[in-house]
Write a protein that holds these residues in place. Structure first.
Motif, short mmCIF file in Angstrom:
data_model
loop_
_atom_site.label_atom_id
_atom_site.label_comp_id
_atom_site.label_asym_id
_atom_site.label_seq_id
_atom_site.Cartn_x
_atom_site.Cartn_y
_atom_site.Cartn_z
N ASP A 1 8.27 -6.82 0.72
CA ASP A 1 7.45 -5.65 0.39
C ASP A 1 7.33 -4.70 1.57
O ASP A 1 7.47 -3.48 1.41
N ILE A 2 7.06 -5.22 2.75
CA ILE A 2 6.90 -4.35 3.92
C ILE A 2 8.21 -3.67 4.28
O ILE A 2 8.22 -2.49 4.64
N ALA A 3 9.33 -4.37 4.14
CA ALA A 3 10.63 -3.74 4.40
C ALA A 3 10.83 -2.55 3.46
O ALA A 3 11.28 -1.48 3.87
N ALA A 4 10.47 -2.71 2.19
CA ALA A 4 10.60 -1.61 1.22
C ALA A 4 9.59 -0.50 1.50
O ALA A 4 9.89 0.68 1.33
N LEU A 5 8.40 -0.88 1.93
CA LEU A 5 7.37 0.10 2.28
C LEU A 5 7.89 1.07 3.35
O LEU A 5 7.61 2.27 3.30
N MET A 6 8.68 0.57 4.27
CA MET A 6 9.20 1.40 5.36
C MET A 6 10.12 2.51 4.87
O MET A 6 10.35 3.49 5.57
N GLU A 7 10.63 2.38 3.65
CA GLU A 7 11.53 3.38 3.07
C GLU A 7 10.78 4.40 2.21
O GLU A 7 11.40 5.21 1.55
N SER A 8 9.46 4.35 2.24
CA SER A 8 8.64 5.19 1.36
C SER A 8 7.97 6.33 2.11
O SER A 8 7.85 6.29 3.33
N ASP A 9 7.54 7.33 1.34
CA ASP A 9 6.79 8.47 1.88
C ASP A 9 5.30 8.33 1.62
O ASP A 9 4.48 8.83 2.37
N THR A 10 4.99 7.66 0.51
CA THR A 10 3.63 7.60 0.01
C THR A 10 3.29 6.18 -0.41
O THR A 10 4.13 5.49 -1.01
N VAL A 11 2.08 5.76 -0.13
CA VAL A 11 1.56 4.49 -0.66
C VAL A 11 0.55 4.86 -1.74
O VAL A 11 -0.41 5.59 -1.47
N ALA A 12 0.80 4.40 -2.95
CA ALA A 12 -0.11 4.67 -4.07
C ALA A 12 -0.82 3.38 -4.42
O ALA A 12 -0.18 2.37 -4.72
N THR A 13 -2.13 3.40 -4.36
CA THR A 13 -2.91 2.19 -4.57
C THR A 13 -3.38 2.03 -6.01
O THR A 13 -3.77 2.99 -6.67
N LEU A 14 -3.32 0.80 -6.46
CA LEU A 14 -3.81 0.41 -7.78
C LEU A 14 -5.24 -0.09 -7.66
O LEU A 14 -5.66 -0.53 -6.58
N LEU A 15 -5.95 -0.07 -8.76
CA LEU A 15 -7.33 -0.55 -8.80
C LEU A 15 -7.43 -1.96 -8.21
O LEU A 15 -6.63 -2.83 -8.54
N GLY A 16 -8.37 -2.15 -7.32
CA GLY A 16 -8.61 -3.46 -6.72
C GLY A 16 -7.83 -3.74 -5.46
O GLY A 16 -7.91 -4.83 -4.91
N TRP A 17 -7.10 -2.76 -4.95
CA TRP A 17 -6.26 -3.01 -3.77
C TRP A 17 -7.09 -3.48 -2.57
O TRP A 17 -6.62 -4.27 -1.76
N GLN A 18 -8.34 -3.00 -2.48
CA GLN A 18 -9.18 -3.36 -1.33
C GLN A 18 -9.46 -4.85 -1.26
O GLN A 18 -9.75 -5.37 -0.18
N ASP A 19 -9.40 -5.53 -2.39
CA ASP A 19 -9.69 -6.96 -2.44
C ASP A 19 -8.44 -7.82 -2.25
O ASP A 19 -8.50 -9.04 -2.35
N SER A 20 -7.31 -7.17 -1.99
CA SER A 20 -6.04 -7.87 -1.83
C SER A 20 -5.63 -7.88 -0.36
O SER A 20 -5.52 -6.82 0.26
N ARG A 21 -5.40 -9.06 0.16
CA ARG A 21 -4.98 -9.18 1.56
C ARG A 21 -3.66 -8.46 1.79
O ARG A 21 -3.51 -7.70 2.75
#
Length: 103
Positions: A55-75
């Motif tokens: 996931d983090i490797a793919a994140l590095m190829e992104s421009d934007t992080v879009a959060t889904l409901l409840g993301w704050q409770d996810s490590r």
């Protein structure tokens, strides 16, 4: 066109929250965005660490992080958001991309 990484809770969620990830990705793609989603990167269960590495490797190829409901409770999602912010990526609530606020 933005390259969007979807971030949200999966661990301990029914069906790993795949239905929400898939439906959200479809809505964003219909709007013309390129979407990366952990549910597609990790279709088979693996260890938390194995999945987060992909996931983090793919994140590095992104421009934007879009959060889904409840993301704050996810490590994992919290780490993804932290990394995105630290690297100067735009971090938004996914609903703001699907249903842009009217001025």
């Amino acid at each position: 066109m933005k390259r969007i990484y979807l971030s949200g809770p999966m661990t301990n969620m029914l069906d790993l929250n795949f239905p929400l990830f898939h439906a959200t990705a479809a809505s964003l793609r219909a709007a013309g965005h390129t979407v990366i989603t952990p549910s597609e990167l990790n279709p088979e269960p693996g260890t938390w660490s194995e999945c987060l590495r992909r996931d983090i490797a793919a994140l590095m190829e992104s421009d934007t992080v879009a959060t889904l409901l409840g993301w704050q409770d996810s490590r994992g999602a919290s780490l993804e958001v932290h990394i995105g912010k630290a690297l100067g990526m735009k971090v938004v609530n996914v609903q703001d991309l699907i249903e842009p606020q009217k001025s």
